[in-house]
Motif scaffolding. Structure first.
Motif, PDB file in Angstrom:
ATOM      1  N   GLU A 125     -42.220 -33.766  38.146  1.00  0.00           N
ATOM      2  CA  GLU A 125     -42.420 -34.628  37.760  1.00  0.00           C
ATOM      3  C   GLU A 125     -43.643 -35.893  37.589  1.00  0.00           C
ATOM      4  O   GLU A 125     -44.303 -35.876  37.943  1.00  0.00           O
ATOM      5  CB  GLU A 125     -41.364 -36.024  38.376  1.00  0.00           C
ATOM      6  N   GLN A 126     -42.942 -36.731  36.127  1.00  0.00           N
ATOM      7  CA  GLN A 126     -44.260 -37.153  35.654  1.00  0.00           C
ATOM      8  C   GLN A 126     -43.588 -38.392  35.584  1.00  0.00           C
ATOM      9  O   GLN A 126     -43.185 -39.085  35.157  1.00  0.00           O
ATOM     10  CB  GLN A 126     -44.898 -36.963  33.807  1.00  0.00           C
ATOM     11  N   PHE A 127     -44.998 -39.712  35.942  1.00  0.00           N
ATOM     12  CA  PHE A 127     -44.355 -41.053  35.950  1.00  0.00           C
ATOM     13  C   PHE A 127     -46.124 -41.773  35.158  1.00  0.00           C
ATOM     14  O   PHE A 127     -47.223 -41.487  35.212  1.00  0.00           O
ATOM     15  CB  PHE A 127     -44.032 -41.930  37.209  1.00  0.00           C
ATOM     16  N   GLU A 128     -45.805 -42.720  34.631  1.00  0.00           N
ATOM     17  CA  GLU A 128     -46.734 -43.709  34.762  1.00  0.00           C
ATOM     18  C   GLU A 128     -47.542 -44.539  35.387  1.00  0.00           C
ATOM     19  O   GLU A 128     -47.246 -44.627  36.271  1.00  0.00           O
ATOM     20  CB  GLU A 128     -46.199 -44.919  33.367  1.00  0.00           C
ATOM     21  N   LEU A 129     -49.020 -43.953  35.574  1.00  0.00           N
ATOM     22  CA  LEU A 129     -49.509 -44.066  36.334  1.00  0.00           C
ATOM     23  C   LEU A 129     -50.124 -46.222  36.460  1.00  0.00           C
ATOM     24  O   LEU A 129     -50.269 -46.138  35.224  1.00  0.00           O
ATOM     25  CB  LEU A 129     -51.510 -43.528  37.026  1.00  0.00           C
ATOM     26  N   GLY A 130     -50.740 -46.850  37.138  1.00  0.00           N
ATOM     27  CA  GLY A 130     -50.500 -48.354  36.833  1.00  0.00           C
ATOM     28  C   GLY A 130     -52.221 -48.520  36.657  1.00  0.00           C
ATOM     29  O   GLY A 130     -53.098 -47.259  37.310  1.00  0.00           O
ATOM     30  N   ALA A 131     -52.843 -49.458  37.057  1.00  0.00           N
ATOM     31  CA  ALA A 131     -53.798 -50.164  36.344  1.00  0.00           C
ATOM     32  C   ALA A 131     -54.803 -49.806  37.665  1.00  0.00           C
ATOM     33  O   ALA A 131     -55.367 -49.316  38.092  1.00  0.00           O
ATOM     34  CB  ALA A 131     -53.929 -51.717  36.446  1.00  0.00           C
ATOM     35  N   ASP A 132     -54.129 -49.915  39.221  1.00  0.00           N
ATOM     36  CA  ASP A 132     -54.608 -50.205  40.351  1.00  0.00           C
ATOM     37  C   ASP A 132     -55.098 -48.610  41.220  1.00  0.00           C
ATOM     38  O   ASP A 132     -56.365 -48.367  41.115  1.00  0.00           O
ATOM     39  CB  ASP A 132     -53.773 -50.763  42.130  1.00  0.00           C
ATOM     40  N   GLU A 133     -53.804 -48.004  40.092  1.00  0.00           N
ATOM     41  CA  GLU A 133     -53.684 -46.670  40.534  1.00  0.00           C
ATOM     42  C   GLU A 133     -54.943 -45.527  39.806  1.00  0.00           C
ATOM     43  O   GLU A 133     -55.529 -44.969  40.723  1.00  0.00           O
ATOM     44  CB  GLU A 133     -52.881 -45.490  40.085  1.00  0.00           C
ATOM     45  N   ARG A 134     -55.152 -46.139  38.361  1.00  0.00           N
ATOM     46  CA  ARG A 134     -56.015 -45.588  37.862  1.00  0.00           C
ATOM     47  C   ARG A 134     -57.385 -45.908  38.844  1.00  0.00           C
ATOM     48  O   ARG A 134     -58.600 -45.118  38.055  1.00  0.00           O
ATOM     49  CB  ARG A 134     -56.001 -45.601  36.373  1.00  0.00           C
ATOM     50  N   GLU A 135     -58.124 -47.292  38.410  1.00  0.00           N
ATOM     51  CA  GLU A 135     -58.983 -47.684  39.127  1.00  0.00           C
ATOM     52  C   GLU A 135     -59.398 -47.348  40.201  1.00  0.00           C
ATOM     53  O   GLU A 135     -60.509 -46.765  40.310  1.00  0.00           O
ATOM     54  CB  GLU A 135     -58.936 -49.343  40.012  1.00  0.00           C
ATOM     55  N   VAL A 136     -58.806 -46.550  40.941  1.00  0.00           N
ATOM     56  CA  VAL A 136     -59.279 -45.625  42.211  1.00  0.00           C
ATOM     57  C   VAL A 136     -59.464 -44.329  42.335  1.00  0.00           C
ATOM     58  O   VAL A 136     -59.892 -44.045  42.141  1.00  0.00           O
ATOM     59  CB  VAL A 136     -57.978 -45.802  43.273  1.00  0.00           C
ATOM     60  N   LEU A 137     -58.599 -43.722  40.844  1.00  0.00           N
ATOM     61  CA  LEU A 137     -58.941 -42.049  40.424  1.00  0.00           C
ATOM     62  C   LEU A 137     -60.279 -42.643  39.683  1.00  0.00           C
ATOM     63  O   LEU A 137     -60.910 -41.479  39.804  1.00  0.00           O
ATOM     64  CB  LEU A 137     -57.993 -41.972  39.076  1.00  0.00           C
ATOM     65  N   GLU A 138     -60.780 -43.425  38.678  1.00  0.00           N
ATOM     66  CA  GLU A 138     -61.726 -43.361  38.320  1.00  0.00           C
ATOM     67  C   GLU A 138     -63.392 -43.469  38.759  1.00  0.00           C
ATOM     68  O   GLU A 138     -64.048 -42.869  39.484  1.00  0.00           O
ATOM     69  CB  GLU A 138     -61.865 -44.108  36.450  1.00  0.00           C
ATOM     70  N   ASN A 139     -63.245 -44.606  40.083  1.00  0.00           N
ATOM     71  CA  ASN A 139     -64.186 -45.235  41.021  1.00  0.00           C
ATOM     72  C   ASN A 139     -64.089 -44.583  42.204  1.00  0.00           C
ATOM     73  O   ASN A 139     -65.493 -45.149  42.929  1.00  0.00           O
ATOM     74  CB  ASN A 139     -64.478 -46.555  40.942  1.00  0.00           C
ATOM     75  N   GLY A 140     -62.919 -44.518  42.148  1.00  0.00           N
ATOM     76  CA  GLY A 140     -63.284 -44.020  44.278  1.00  0.00           C
ATOM     77  C   GLY A 140     -62.870 -44.525  45.191  1.00  0.00           C
ATOM     78  O   GLY A 140     -62.147 -46.185  44.497  1.00  0.00           O
ATOM     79  N   GLY A 141     -62.501 -45.391  46.073  1.00  0.00           N
ATOM     80  CA  GLY A 141     -62.830 -46.268  47.098  1.00  0.00           C
ATOM     81  C   GLY A 141     -60.826 -45.987  47.348  1.00  0.00           C
ATOM     82  O   GLY A 141     -60.561 -44.880  47.450  1.00  0.00           O
ATOM     83  N   THR A 142     -60.390 -47.361  48.000  1.00  0.00           N
ATOM     84  CA  THR A 142     -58.304 -47.382  48.461  1.00  0.00           C
ATOM     85  C   THR A 142     -58.606 -48.704  47.348  1.00  0.00           C
ATOM     86  O   THR A 142     -58.913 -50.007  47.287  1.00  0.00           O
ATOM     87  CB  THR A 142     -58.284 -47.142  49.194  1.00  0.00           C
ATOM     88  N   ASP A 143     -57.189 -48.700  47.821  1.00  0.00           N
ATOM     89  CA  ASP A 143     -56.194 -49.542  47.682  1.00  0.00           C
ATOM     90  C   ASP A 143     -54.728 -49.727  48.193  1.00  0.00           C
ATOM     91  O   ASP A 143     -54.263 -48.682  48.361  1.00  0.00           O
ATOM     92  CB  ASP A 143     -56.095 -50.262  45.493  1.00  0.00           C
ATOM     93  N   ALA A 144     -54.119 -50.842  48.316  1.00  0.00           N
ATOM     94  CA  ALA A 144     -53.249 -51.273  49.357  1.00  0.00           C
ATOM     95  C   ALA A 144     -52.082 -51.871  48.412  1.00  0.00           C
ATOM     96  O   ALA A 144     -52.632 -53.098  48.096  1.00  0.00           O
ATOM     97  CB  ALA A 144     -53.057 -51.393  50.980  1.00  0.00           C
ATOM     98  N   GLU A 145     -50.697 -51.671  48.591  1.00  0.00           N
ATOM     99  CA  GLU A 145     -50.219 -52.745  48.178  1.00  0.00           C
ATOM    100  C   GLU A 145     -48.607 -52.321  49.071  1.00  0.00           C
ATOM    101  O   GLU A 145     -48.600 -51.324  49.320  1.00  0.00           O
ATOM    102  CB  GLU A 145     -50.026 -52.751  46.241  1.00  0.00           C
ATOM    103  N   VAL A 146     -47.382 -52.909  48.558  1.00  0.00           N
ATOM    104  CA  VAL A 146     -46.095 -53.115  48.765  1.00  0.00           C
ATOM    105  C   VAL A 146     -45.681 -52.457  48.200  1.00  0.00           C
ATOM    106  O   VAL A 146     -46.106 -52.724  47.017  1.00  0.00           O
ATOM    107  CB  VAL A 146     -45.289 -54.317  49.539  1.00  0.00           C
ATOM    108  N   SER A 147     -44.474 -51.195  48.345  1.00  0.00           N
ATOM    109  CA  SER A 147     -44.398 -50.073  47.431  1.00  0.00           C
ATOM    110  C   SER A 147     -42.962 -51.025  46.708  1.00  0.00           C
ATOM    111  O   SER A 147     -42.441 -51.620  47.216  1.00  0.00           O
ATOM    112  CB  SER A 147     -43.535 -49.235  48.036  1.00  0.00           C
ATOM    113  N   ASP A 148     -43.532 -50.810  45.583  1.00  0.00           N
ATOM    114  CA  ASP A 148     -41.791 -51.162  44.468  1.00  0.00           C
ATOM    115  C   ASP A 148     -40.670 -49.924  44.480  1.00  0.00           C
ATOM    116  O   ASP A 148     -41.463 -48.698  43.532  1.00  0.00           O
ATOM    117  CB  ASP A 148     -42.730 -51.422  42.934  1.00  0.00           C
ATOM    118  N   LEU A 149     -39.389 -50.460  45.171  1.00  0.00           N
ATOM    119  CA  LEU A 149     -39.208 -48.809  45.527  1.00  0.00           C
ATOM    120  C   LEU A 149     -38.070 -48.930  44.707  1.00  0.00           C
ATOM    121  O   LEU A 149     -37.143 -47.998  44.245  1.00  0.00           O
ATOM    122  CB  LEU A 149     -38.482 -49.444  47.074  1.00  0.00           C
TER     123      LEU A 149
END
Length: 442
Positions: free
Chosen positions: A120-144
């Protein structure tokens, strides 16, 4: 008089109410600190748990990376996908980590331990694309409520992103979901560790302070009672003194002057003046003047500031001499060395001591000594009266007779001291010592 006294007196504090208010204030402070400690502990614990989740996600992405190849990315190699799944199920999904998703850059999920999401395909958020492009880690409470989270059964999750790469270098987004209850559990554990120490120390401090507060309140209560007793005594003494002066004036000077007035009026009606009557009238007037002067000396020594302590004490002794008591003044001091504050206090001590001689001692001889030794003014009043046990002073103070006791307090305020020495049958000595060098230097 009683009503005026009641208006100026302050209601005494209640020791129990004072300590109760202190205990309540301490309890409120204890609750406040406990709440702050709980909030701080949970915040620190949450931050630690999130950092730990990031570390776990980063390690997990490293564990899975060797199993990722282009077949997994293209969704056409079931065997490679099975290897990734086995690695994740056996090596990654442990503890609070409940869900793993691996994304392509276009938002397609190439792997999830929830198989219904694969492909399945969904739209990635800005924070997720930031990690994909630059590496590192990020965390947040999931939007269920998001579609990609529709299969989640937990009420709250923490999602952590990190970047992973295939062997050929294709970037993928590794997403790990942790049970949020595990994050808050760390905060509660920290709170449970710190609470006994923090609260125990505060409770111990409160238990130590309550007896101190009780003792302080009792001292304050006793001090207030002493002040009230001194105030009542001062008011009573003032009233008694006014009545005594009025009685002395009425029974003495007023009667004498009235007699002189009548005698002179009678002489005025006669054709010739009787010289003896005039002489007697003159003597009566001089006696009245002497009585008035004695009263004025008792009220306030006009010559204390102008002529000094020696002259003022001498006038007090003259009042006793007029009553038939033998008096003697021994003085060896320089007038200009004694400041008015010390002289006034010494005079008040002499006045109170001599008043007690007249009222209680039944003495026939009184000696006053004034001297300066070691930069201190020393005044001593000795009498040969019947004396008393010094224990009586405490009883008289309890009954409201606080003349010498209050003067002792004034002497202490000037860094001096007042001593009373007596015993039955040996007379009494009252001595006040007042340092004068400090005030002379100012």
């Amino acid at each position: 008089m009683g009503e005026s006294q009641e208006r100026v007196l302050v209601a005494p504090i209640s020791v129990r109410k004072f300590v109760l208010r202190f205990a309540i204030a301490g309890f409120v402070a204890l609750v406040f600190v406990a709440m702050l400690t709980a909030v701080a502990s949970r915040r620190v614990g949450t931050d630690q748990a999130i950092d730990e989740a990031k570390r776990v996600a980063l390690v997990s992405s490293g564990i899975v990376a060797p199993y990722l190849d282009e077949g997994v990315v293209d969704l056409d190699d079931r065997e490679a996908l099975s290897k990734v799944n086995n690695a994740i199920q056996t090596l990654v999904l442990q503890g609070e980590l409940k869900r793993v998703k691996i994304w392509r850059e276009d938002g397609t999920i190439v792997y999830s331990n929830e198989p219904r999401l694969i492909g399945e395909q969904f739209e990635l958020g800005a924070d997720e694309r930031e990690v994909l492009e630059n590496g590192g880690t990020d965390a947040e409470v999931s939007d269920l409520s998001k579609p990609e989270n529709r299969f989640e059964t937990e009420s709250k999750l923490l999602e952590v992103y990190s970047r992973a790469k295939t062997e050929s270098g294709t970037p993928l987004l590794f997403e790990a979901y942790f049970r949020y209850g595990g994050v808050t559990d760390v905060g509660r554990q920290l709170w449970s560790q710190f609470a006994p120490i923090t609260l125990g120390a505060l409770i111990l401090l409160e238990l130590v302070q309550i007896p101190l507060a009780w003792s302080m309140a009792r001292r304050l209560h006793a001090s207030q009672q002493d002040q009230e007793r001194l105030l009542r005594a001062a008011l009573d003494a003032s009233d008694t003194e006014r009545r005594r002066i009025a009685s002395d004036l009425h029974d003495g000077v007023v009667q004498e002057l009235a007699g002189v007035s009548l005698a002179l009026a009678a002489q005025g009606k006669k054709e010739s003046i009787d010289p003896q009557q005039v002489v007697r009238a003159s003597a009566d007037i001089r006696s009245s003047i002497k009585s008035l002067r004695s009263l004025l000396v008792e009220i306030y020594p006009a010559n204390l500031e102008e002529e000094g302590l020696q002259s003022a004490v001498g006038d007090l002794l003259n009042v006793l001499a007029a009553r038939g008591i033998s008096t003697r003044l021994v003085a060896d001091l320089q007038v200009n060395r004694i400041d008015l504050e010390a002289s006034t206090l010494a005079y008040r001590v002499a006045q109170e001591a001599l008043r007690n001689v007249v009222s209680h001692a039944a003495a026939t001889e009184v000696r006053a000594t004034i001297d300066v030794q070691d930069d201190s003014l020393i005044l001593i009043i000795d009498d040969n009266g019947k004396g008393f046990s010094t224990d009586v002073l405490d009883e008289r103070t309890a009954d409201g007779h606080v003349g010498l006791r209050s003067l002792a307090g004034l002497a202490a305020d000037l860094h001096g001291s007042l001593q009373v020495r007596s015993s039955p049958g040996t007379g009494t000595r009252v001595q006040v010592t007042i340092p004068i060098n400090d005030r002379m230097d100012r």
